[in-house]
Design a protein around this motif. Sequence first.
Motif, PDB file in Angstrom:
ATOM      1  N   GLU A   1      80.561   3.886  46.878  1.00 27.76           N
ATOM      2  CA  GLU A   1      80.597   4.551  45.576  1.00 27.76           C
ATOM      3  C   GLU A   1      81.956   5.188  45.323  1.00 27.76           C
ATOM      4  O   GLU A   1      82.454   5.173  44.181  1.00 27.76           O
ATOM      5  N   ASP A   2      82.595   5.731  46.360  1.00 28.47           N
ATOM      6  CA  ASP A   2      83.943   6.296  46.207  1.00 28.47           C
ATOM      7  C   ASP A   2      84.943   5.199  45.851  1.00 28.47           C
ATOM      8  O   ASP A   2      85.810   5.389  44.983  1.00 28.47           O
ATOM      9  N   MET A   3      84.813   4.047  46.529  1.00 28.39           N
ATOM     10  CA  MET A   3      85.706   2.924  46.238  1.00 28.39           C
ATOM     11  C   MET A   3      85.528   2.429  44.809  1.00 28.39           C
ATOM     12  O   MET A   3      86.502   2.147  44.116  1.00 28.39           O
ATOM     13  N   VAL A   4      84.279   2.322  44.386  1.00 32.16           N
ATOM     14  CA  VAL A   4      84.004   1.849  43.027  1.00 32.16           C
ATOM     15  C   VAL A   4      84.661   2.763  42.001  1.00 32.16           C
ATOM     16  O   VAL A   4      85.316   2.308  41.059  1.00 32.16           O
ATOM     17  N   GLU A   5      84.480   4.062  42.184  1.00 31.47           N
ATOM     18  CA  GLU A   5      85.059   5.023  41.233  1.00 31.47           C
ATOM     19  C   GLU A   5      86.578   4.880  41.155  1.00 31.47           C
ATOM     20  O   GLU A   5      87.159   4.830  40.059  1.00 31.47           O
ATOM     21  N   LYS A   6      87.221   4.769  42.304  1.00 34.51           N
ATOM     22  CA  LYS A   6      88.678   4.641  42.324  1.00 34.51           C
ATOM     23  C   LYS A   6      89.140   3.290  41.791  1.00 34.51           C
ATOM     24  O   LYS A   6      90.083   3.200  41.008  1.00 34.51           O
ATOM     25  N   ASP A   7      88.465   2.227  42.218  1.00 34.88           N
ATOM     26  CA  ASP A   7      88.884   0.885  41.827  1.00 34.88           C
ATOM     27  C   ASP A   7      88.719   0.653  40.326  1.00 34.88           C
ATOM     28  O   ASP A   7      89.620   0.130  39.667  1.00 34.88           O
ATOM     29  N   LEU A   8      87.565   1.039  39.796  1.00 36.57           N
ATOM     30  CA  LEU A   8      87.335   0.821  38.368  1.00 36.57           C
ATOM     31  C   LEU A   8      88.354   1.579  37.530  1.00 36.57           C
ATOM     32  O   LEU A   8      88.870   1.064  36.533  1.00 36.57           O
ATOM     33  N   ALA A   9      88.659   2.799  37.928  1.00 38.94           N
ATOM     34  CA  ALA A   9      89.651   3.589  37.191  1.00 38.94           C
ATOM     35  C   ALA A   9      91.020   2.920  37.237  1.00 38.94           C
ATOM     36  O   ALA A   9      91.720   2.834  36.219  1.00 38.94           O
ATOM     37  N   ALA A  10      91.389   2.418  38.416  1.00 40.42           N
ATOM     38  CA  ALA A  10      92.698   1.768  38.550  1.00 40.42           C
ATOM     39  C   ALA A  10      92.761   0.473  37.763  1.00 40.42           C
ATOM     40  O   ALA A  10      93.763   0.192  37.083  1.00 40.42           O
ATOM     41  N   TRP A  11      91.702  -0.337  37.833  1.00 38.13           N
ATOM     42  CA  TRP A  11      91.711  -1.617  37.125  1.00 38.13           C
ATOM     43  C   TRP A  11      91.693  -1.419  35.612  1.00 38.13           C
ATOM     44  O   TRP A  11      92.397  -2.114  34.881  1.00 38.13           O
ATOM     45  N   GLU A  12      90.897  -0.470  35.156  1.00 41.98           N
ATOM     46  CA  GLU A  12      90.859  -0.194  33.713  1.00 41.98           C
ATOM     47  C   GLU A  12      92.220   0.317  33.240  1.00 41.98           C
ATOM     48  O   GLU A  12      92.706  -0.083  32.170  1.00 41.98           O
ATOM     49  N   ALA A  13      92.841   1.177  34.025  1.00 45.58           N
ATOM     50  CA  ALA A  13      94.156   1.708  33.656  1.00 45.58           C
ATOM     51  C   ALA A  13      95.204   0.605  33.604  1.00 45.58           C
ATOM     52  O   ALA A  13      96.171   0.689  32.835  1.00 45.58           O
ATOM     53  N   ALA A  14      95.001  -0.445  34.413  1.00 40.67           N
ATOM     54  CA  ALA A  14      95.936  -1.570  34.426  1.00 40.67           C
ATOM     55  C   ALA A  14      95.639  -2.584  33.324  1.00 40.67           C
ATOM     56  O   ALA A  14      96.306  -3.624  33.245  1.00 40.67           O
ATOM     57  N   GLY A  15      94.657  -2.298  32.486  1.00 41.44           N
ATOM     58  CA  GLY A  15      94.345  -3.187  31.368  1.00 41.44           C
ATOM     59  C   GLY A  15      93.325  -4.254  31.687  1.00 41.44           C
ATOM     60  O   GLY A  15      93.172  -5.214  30.924  1.00 41.44           O
ATOM     61  N   LEU A  16      92.600  -4.101  32.802  1.00 38.61           N
ATOM     62  CA  LEU A  16      91.571  -5.069  33.174  1.00 38.61           C
ATOM     63  C   LEU A  16      90.193  -4.466  32.917  1.00 38.61           C
ATOM     64  O   LEU A  16      89.755  -3.583  33.661  1.00 38.61           O
ATOM     65  N   PRO A  17      89.478  -4.906  31.873  1.00 41.28           N
ATOM     66  CA  PRO A  17      88.115  -4.405  31.662  1.00 41.28           C
ATOM     67  C   PRO A  17      87.287  -4.648  32.915  1.00 41.28           C
ATOM     68  O   PRO A  17      87.293  -5.744  33.470  1.00 41.28           O
ATOM     69  N   SER A  18      86.576  -3.627  33.371  1.00 41.25           N
ATOM     70  CA  SER A  18      85.907  -3.733  34.671  1.00 41.25           C
ATOM     71  C   SER A  18      84.509  -3.135  34.690  1.00 41.25           C
ATOM     72  O   SER A  18      83.662  -3.570  35.462  1.00 41.25           O
ATOM     73  N   VAL A  19      84.237  -2.127  33.870  1.00 42.71           N
ATOM     74  CA  VAL A  19      82.941  -1.451  33.890  1.00 42.71           C
ATOM     75  C   VAL A  19      81.845  -2.436  33.515  1.00 42.71           C
ATOM     76  O   VAL A  19      81.994  -3.228  32.572  1.00 42.71           O
ATOM     77  N   GLU A  20      80.730  -2.402  34.240  1.00 41.92           N
ATOM     78  CA  GLU A  20      79.652  -3.369  34.021  1.00 41.92           C
ATOM     79  C   GLU A  20      79.061  -3.245  32.626  1.00 41.92           C
ATOM     80  O   GLU A  20      78.793  -2.153  32.128  1.00 41.92           O
TER      81      GLU A  20
END
Length: 419
Positions: free
Chosen positions: A242-261
Amino acid sequence: MSDAAMTKLKHLVQNRRPYHMLEAPFYTDPDIFKADMDLIFRRHWIFVGLEPDVPEPGDVMNVKIGDASILIVRDDDNNIHAMHNICRHRGAALVVDEKTSVGRLVCPYHSWTYGLDGALLHAQYMPEDFDASCSGLRKVHLRSVEGLLFICLAENPPEDFEEFAKTAGPYVAPHDIANCKVVHESDLIEPGNWKLAVENNRECYHCSANHPELTQSIYEFGFGFDATEHDPSRQALRRHYEDMVEKDLAAWEAAGLPSVENNQRLEAVSGFRVGRMTMDKAGESQTLDTKIASKKLLGNFTEARLGDLSIHTQPNSWHHLMSDHIVSFAVFPLSANQTLVKTKWLVHKDAVEGVDYDMENLTRVWSETNVQDSRLVGLSQLGAQSPGYVQGPYSKQTEGQVEQFAAWYIARLKAHLCA
């Protein structure tokens, strides 16, 4: 379908128990299989392949959905068309191979000749009042969602497919499917009903016991596995995930990659789920060492660790898009107890085998997983065919996505039967 068979199907649909397996006839009855082909596969958007299946003008892919044979053709202007594989003269099939390349589509019977867009170009010995413009190949509705190809055999296809295209398109686009190539294909006939094949895909309850290769990279938590954990080590793993998901989704979204389910399978006619999932260990790709299988990354990616963009579409596909390669799956029913599962592996069109990627490393995880899943589907089919079969309950903690698929399927049958 006879009146008696229709009455039986309506009764089964009406009495479906939520969060339970479907009744046995849904997996075994030839009449219900025919209803599935008519009410599901001939009336909804069906995933059939990818733009790189027909990479060059003149390339043709022959897709079979039940009795229908559909040609996917790229024309000289790089437009892609879907057409019935039936000559407008006396109904002969134009193409028998699964894939081929042609200059024109020529009927092998009487040489009627069609352009790559399906227009009739030549029909010898026809009367003077014959209007060739009315005798082109019959078109089929076709949509490309950033390189994922869907067709609909219905005269009026479901309009809500636009919502899927609008929602999923931005997730898919960065992977630049149009500039990929198909480097390996696998056709596996699973010994079970098509719904069992899809249900098996929609949960990871079975993963740890059956998929040693796949679970090197994936967490079951990313597939709707939401069980309460009592073992301290499992609790720690869940918190870590869950910690990884929170960090990864934030980073990917910030990089312009839609990621949230985004999950609309239950309520939408053209149901789907799309979301980017964190992967284990190196977290780069679905390989045994969890590192990229191809050095040539897709699109404009410079970062390898971009998780797994997982896409499910109702009724017949799922896909895994990573930074370096794509694995795409399509389900095609063959009979009440046999299903064709087509799997395709794609890499960047400029990637070179033996230099940028090793085919064994690229394909091993899902080649092994497909065989394992086929065995499980076969076991489920044997159970459904037994007189001792009763509807078992789904786990609400781990099989929510299976329930969503079953509920979608029943809702679609109900809508069509009531109409």
